[in-house]
Motif scaffolding. Structure first.
Motif, PDB file in Angstrom:
ATOM      1  N   UNK A  50      -5.260 -45.356  20.244  1.00 35.84           N
ATOM      2  CA  UNK A  50      -5.093 -46.725  20.611  1.00 35.84           C
ATOM      3  C   UNK A  50      -4.445 -47.362  19.575  1.00 35.84           C
ATOM      4  N   UNK A  51      -4.602 -46.816  18.333  1.00 33.63           N
ATOM      5  CA  UNK A  51      -3.732 -47.671  17.228  1.00 33.63           C
ATOM      6  C   UNK A  51      -2.376 -47.231  17.228  1.00 33.63           C
ATOM      7  N   UNK A  52      -2.120 -45.924  17.727  1.00 32.94           N
ATOM      8  CA  UNK A  52      -0.637 -45.382  18.040  1.00 32.94           C
ATOM      9  C   UNK A  52      -0.009 -46.174  18.884  1.00 32.94           C
ATOM     10  N   UNK A  53      -0.676 -46.314  20.010  1.00 32.82           N
ATOM     11  CA  UNK A  53      -0.141 -47.256  21.273  1.00 32.82           C
ATOM     12  C   UNK A  53       0.208 -48.355  20.835  1.00 32.82           C
ATOM     13  N   UNK A  54      -0.486 -49.030  20.164  1.00 30.50           N
ATOM     14  CA  UNK A  54      -0.443 -50.561  19.724  1.00 30.50           C
ATOM     15  C   UNK A  54       0.558 -50.840  18.935  1.00 30.50           C
ATOM     16  N   UNK A  55       0.720 -49.968  17.703  1.00 34.73           N
ATOM     17  CA  UNK A  55       1.742 -50.073  16.847  1.00 34.73           C
ATOM     18  C   UNK A  55       3.136 -49.298  17.446  1.00 34.73           C
ATOM     19  N   UNK A  56       3.167 -48.334  18.412  1.00 32.26           N
ATOM     20  CA  UNK A  56       4.510 -48.186  19.120  1.00 32.26           C
ATOM     21  C   UNK A  56       4.976 -49.439  19.842  1.00 32.26           C
ATOM     22  N   UNK A  57       3.933 -50.032  20.619  1.00 34.28           N
ATOM     23  CA  UNK A  57       4.392 -51.055  21.378  1.00 34.28           C
ATOM     24  C   UNK A  57       4.995 -52.006  20.367  1.00 34.28           C
ATOM     25  N   UNK A  58       4.226 -52.520  19.265  1.00 36.52           N
ATOM     26  CA  UNK A  58       4.781 -53.564  18.381  1.00 36.52           C
ATOM     27  C   UNK A  58       5.981 -53.509  17.916  1.00 36.52           C
ATOM     28  N   UNK A  59       6.552 -51.900  17.515  1.00 38.14           N
ATOM     29  CA  UNK A  59       7.763 -51.561  16.843  1.00 38.14           C
ATOM     30  C   UNK A  59       8.565 -51.894  17.902  1.00 38.14           C
ATOM     31  N   UNK A  60       8.378 -52.046  19.060  1.00 40.41           N
ATOM     32  CA  UNK A  60       9.363 -52.294  20.151  1.00 40.41           C
ATOM     33  C   UNK A  60      10.045 -51.024  21.042  1.00 40.41           C
ATOM     34  N   UNK A  61       9.342 -49.849  20.854  1.00 41.99           N
ATOM     35  CA  UNK A  61       9.623 -48.845  21.399  1.00 41.99           C
ATOM     36  C   UNK A  61       9.280 -48.578  22.828  1.00 41.99           C
ATOM     37  N   UNK A  62      10.112 -47.842  23.433  1.00 40.96           N
ATOM     38  CA  UNK A  62       9.939 -47.844  24.944  1.00 40.96           C
ATOM     39  C   UNK A  62       8.822 -46.958  25.385  1.00 40.96           C
ATOM     40  N   UNK A  63       7.817 -47.555  25.985  1.00 36.68           N
ATOM     41  CA  UNK A  63       6.602 -46.777  26.187  1.00 36.68           C
ATOM     42  C   UNK A  63       6.757 -45.827  27.199  1.00 36.68           C
ATOM     43  N   UNK A  64       8.012 -45.880  27.743  1.00 36.27           N
ATOM     44  CA  UNK A  64       8.237 -44.654  28.753  1.00 36.27           C
ATOM     45  C   UNK A  64       8.605 -43.591  28.168  1.00 36.27           C
TER      46      UNK A  64
END
Length: 345
Positions: A213-227
């Motif tokens: 969950x931490x990875x997913x949130x930080x990945x999203x916060x960094x502006x990376x494409x979730x796809x």
């Protein structure tokens, strides 16, 4: 979802002579196992790096290059490369060469190293454990992005307009980051937008959910494409037609290896109770029949949102015949069943 396996090249221990299996014999077996993994349709094979008498492989990229010449489809990755104690320039060159041999099927999985024998072996200070990895990952990513490098760090000579050759197919290598459950490592991978693989080899896998969950949130916060987000786990396992019979004969080998490693780390002796708990649905071991393994992979996929699962299959050096059977079942029964179930959700 990709399904594959990983190995370390564990060497069988012969108690009568107090010797390990010859590395040459194990490496030849490894190549047979990788070839079979490709033939039965598995997606990924990973090989790890160690510098101990109980493992055959110290240079994953050499094994992968050999495997590239006898396989056609399977992705080939390290599992892992201890980036902190190697040179990123040479690492990129070696994996790029393997990638050219494989026609673009080679990846790198980097980690800080839970085994630390490589640090004194190659002249690195363990006090620099964290700094070395952060700096060398930065350089490896820079090389992967640009052919001509200008770079400066603390732990190696600077690069001034240096050309790093050969280049990988399509001028790019996929680079995964492997972690054992350290929040800082998870955050770094997420912010860099790098695929993450977490080793879940003990305890209760549900305890690792916060890291995903931490990875997913930080990945999203960094502006990376979730796809583009890729998440994987690596867990110890072995598959047989009769799961209980397999477990009964595998336990002594597994326990011996865990105790060899545990002796260096101060662990208590490994018990049958731990083994049995690990084999339960809530445990970390994937040891059983195909149906048990399918159910457990699906359980973990739902819990973590996995895009890849690697069965780490040679802990304690189970017999080559058992490894070949495990690979066959993973490719012909487990993977198709998992993918069919996911396609229907």
């Amino acid at each position: 979802m990709e399904i594959g396996l990983s190995m370390f090249g564990d060497l069988a221990y012969h108690q009568e002579s107090n010797t390990f299996q010859p590395a040459q014999e194990r490496i030849q077996q490894l190549l047979e196992e990788i070839k079979l993994a490709d033939e039965v349709g598995l997606d990924v094979f990973g090989i790890g790096e160690h510098h101990r008498p109980d493992f055959a492989v110290s240079s994953p990229e050499i094994i992968l290059a050999a495997a590239a010449s006898i396989t056609k489809r399977i992705k080939l990755t390290s599992s892992v490369t201890v980036l902190s104690s190697t040179d990123p320039v040479r690492t990129y060159q070696n994996f790029a060469t393997a990638d050219l041999i494989s026609n673009g099927r080679t990846e790198i999985t980097v980690g800080r190293g839970s085994f630390t024998e490589s640090f004194p072996l190659f002249g690195y200070n363990l006090n620099d454990y964290n700094g070395l990895f952060a700096e060398k990952l930065d350089l490896l990513l820079a090389i992967n992005k640009e052919q001509v490098i200008d770079w400066k760090g603390r732990f190696r000579a600077p690069l001034v307009h240096q050309e790093v050759l050969p280049r990988a197919m399509n001028n790019h290598l996929d680079i995964w980051v492997a972690v054992g459950g350290t929040p800082q490592s998870v955050i770094r991978a997420a912010r860099l937008g790098l695929p993450l693989i977490i080793a879940i080899i003990g305890g209760m896998p549900a305890q690792f959910r916060p890291f995903f969950e931490l990875y997913k949130q930080e990945y999203k916060n960094a502006g990376h494409d979730l796809a583009n987000m890729q998440l994987a786990t690596h867990s110890h396992g072995l598959i047989g037609e009769n799961g209980q019979a397999l477990a009964n004969r595998y336990f002594p080998l597994y326990a011996q290896q865990m105790d060899r490693i545990g002796k260096d780390r101060g662990w208590a002796p490994y018990t049958k109770e731990q083994f049995g708990g690990g084999r339960s649905r809530e445990g970390a071991l994937f040891i059983g029949d195909p149906n048990q393994i399918v159910d457990k992979i699906l359980y973990h996929q739902e819990m973590f949102g996995l895009t890849r699962f690697l069965l780490h299959a040679d802990v304690g050096a189970p017999p080559h015949a058992d490894l070949m059977k495990s690979i066959e079942l993973l490719g012909t029964k487990v993977a198709p069943a998992v993918k069919k179930a996911l396609a229907n959700t």
